[in-house]
Design an enzyme around this catalytic site. Structure first.
Site, short mmCIF file in Angstrom:
data_model
loop_
_atom_site.label_atom_id
_atom_site.label_comp_id
_atom_site.label_asym_id
_atom_site.label_seq_id
_atom_site.Cartn_x
_atom_site.Cartn_y
_atom_site.Cartn_z
N LYS A 13 0.83 -1.21 0.00
CA LYS A 13 0.00 0.00 0.00
C LYS A 13 0.86 1.26 0.00
CE LYS A 13 -2.11 -0.89 3.92
NZ LYS A 13 -1.52 -2.15 4.41
N ARG A 88 -9.02 0.85 9.70
CA ARG A 88 -8.56 -0.52 9.94
C ARG A 88 -9.54 -1.30 10.81
NH1 ARG A 88 -2.77 0.39 9.14
NH2 ARG A 88 -1.49 -1.31 9.82
N ARG A 127 12.39 -6.21 4.80
CA ARG A 127 12.27 -4.77 4.54
C ARG A 127 13.23 -3.96 5.42
NH1 ARG A 127 6.42 -1.90 4.81
NH2 ARG A 127 6.51 -2.37 7.03
N ARG A 160 12.29 -2.00 11.09
CA ARG A 160 11.28 -1.58 12.06
C ARG A 160 11.10 -2.65 13.12
NH1 ARG A 160 6.30 0.27 8.36
NH2 ARG A 160 5.21 -0.95 9.94
N ARG A 171 0.54 -9.18 13.44
CA ARG A 171 -0.14 -8.15 12.65
C ARG A 171 -1.08 -8.77 11.62
NH1 ARG A 171 5.03 -5.44 10.48
NH2 ARG A 171 3.73 -4.03 9.27
P1 ADP Z 1 1.53 -2.05 8.33
O1 ADP Z 1 0.39 -1.67 7.43
O2 ADP Z 1 2.74 -2.41 7.56
O3 ADP Z 1 1.15 -2.97 9.46
P2 ADP Z 1 1.65 0.64 9.33
O4 ADP Z 1 2.88 1.39 9.12
O5 ADP Z 1 0.44 0.99 8.52
O6 ADP Z 1 2.04 -0.85 9.15
O7 ADP Z 1 1.21 0.67 10.86
C1 ADP Z 1 2.10 0.32 11.89
C2 ADP Z 1 1.36 0.21 13.21
O8 ADP Z 1 0.69 1.45 13.51
C3 ADP Z 1 0.24 -0.83 13.23
O9 ADP Z 1 0.70 -2.11 13.52
C4 ADP Z 1 -0.66 -0.27 14.33
O10 ADP Z 1 -0.14 -0.54 15.61
C5 ADP Z 1 -0.57 1.21 14.12
N1 ADP Z 1 -1.63 1.72 13.21
C6 ADP Z 1 -1.47 2.26 11.98
N2 ADP Z 1 -2.65 2.62 11.45
C7 ADP Z 1 -3.59 2.29 12.37
C8 ADP Z 1 -5.01 2.38 12.42
N3 ADP Z 1 -5.72 2.90 11.40
N4 ADP Z 1 -5.64 1.94 13.54
C9 ADP Z 1 -4.96 1.42 14.57
N5 ADP Z 1 -3.62 1.30 14.58
C10 ADP Z 1 -2.94 1.72 13.51
#
Ligand code: ADP
Ligand code: ZN
Length: 217
Positions: A13, A88, A127, A160, A171
């Site tokens: 994404k 999410r 990554r 990360r 996740r």
């Molecule tokens: P990925 O999509 O690769 O899991 P992101 O960089 O989008 O990682 O998000 C990293 C972390 O940030 C998630 O694992 C979560 O803890 C938090 N996070 C990001 N966006 C949201 C969201 N919309 N709602 C709740 N937590 C979020």
């Protein structure tokens, strides 16, 4: 153009959003990036969010919704946006629907990035990101020409905390249980476009740009 990018972690994404905003002038809003920035700066939000992020859990809805309410009101959103990593949960999707109604904005589509869990684990565990400029590499698929340093700016590359395999599995569980229901939510509203995110990123980009809204800017 107003799009939501929906899909598991590691489905590409963020990569696609970065490519897309080179072609169309819209805001790229990544909740993960905003949260990591807050953690780095040590804000109140960052302090609350960090423990959830490191554990691979979702940050509580009320924090995320308030953060996005502020973000969507910034000027750069008037030309459109890509929401990358939000909503999410169904609660977040419902809150977003309300906010967009209030702002008199309409979604064009929700792009669903489809990819298997195995591919996700392989992609994310390899990554690496640049501390300085944010460039993203992969130790096998897209290594930096300068080894452990960024080939663009020379910054240090790092993994990360949440890209370790056990956290990736967590996740993915969270995605399947809490985020996947949004496929039905947006399907009912006729907004869903599925793309096979296991293909090359150029092919994925083409699918998105060839859709009816892709050339509307
Ligand atoms: P990925 O999509 O690769 O899991 P992101 O960089 O989008 O990682 O998000 C990293 C972390 O940030 C998630 O694992 C979560 O803890 C938090 N996070 C990001 N966006 C949201 C969201 N919309 N709602 C709740 N937590 C979020
Ligand atoms: Zn760099």
């Amino acid at each position: 153009m107003r799009l939501i990018f929906l899909g598991p972690p590691g489905s590409g994404k963020g990569t696609q959003a970065a490519k897309l905003i080179e072609k169309v002038q819209v805001a790229h809003i990544s909740t993960g990036d905003i949260l990591r920035e807050n953690v780095k700066l040590g804000t109140a939000l960052g302090l609350k969010a960090k423990e959830y992020m490191d554990a691979g859990k979702l940050v509580p809805d009320d924090l995320i919704i308030e953060m996005m309410r502020q973000r969507l009101q910034k000027d750069d959103c008037s030309r459109g946006f890509i929401l990358d990593g939000f909503p999410r949960t169904v609660a977040q999707a419902e809150a977003l629907e309300k906010m967009l109604n209030e702002l008199d904005m309409k979604l064009d589509a929700v792009i669903l990035f489809k990819v298997s869990d195995e591919v996700v684990v392989e992609r994310l565990s390899g990554r690496r990101g640049c501390r300085q400029c944010g460039a993203i590499y992969h130790i096998r698929f897209n290594p930096s020409l300068k080894g452990d340093s960024c080939q663009i700016c020379g910054g240090e590359l790092y993994q990360r905390d949440d890209d370790r395999e056990e956290v990736i599995r967590k996740r993915l569980d969270v995605y399947h249980s809490q985020t996947a229901p949004l496929v039905g939510y947006y399907g009912k509203r006729g907004l869903l476009l599925e793309v096979d995110a296991g293909r090359s990123s150029d092919e994925v980009l083409k699918t998105i740009l060839d859709a009816p809204w892709g050339r509307s800017e």
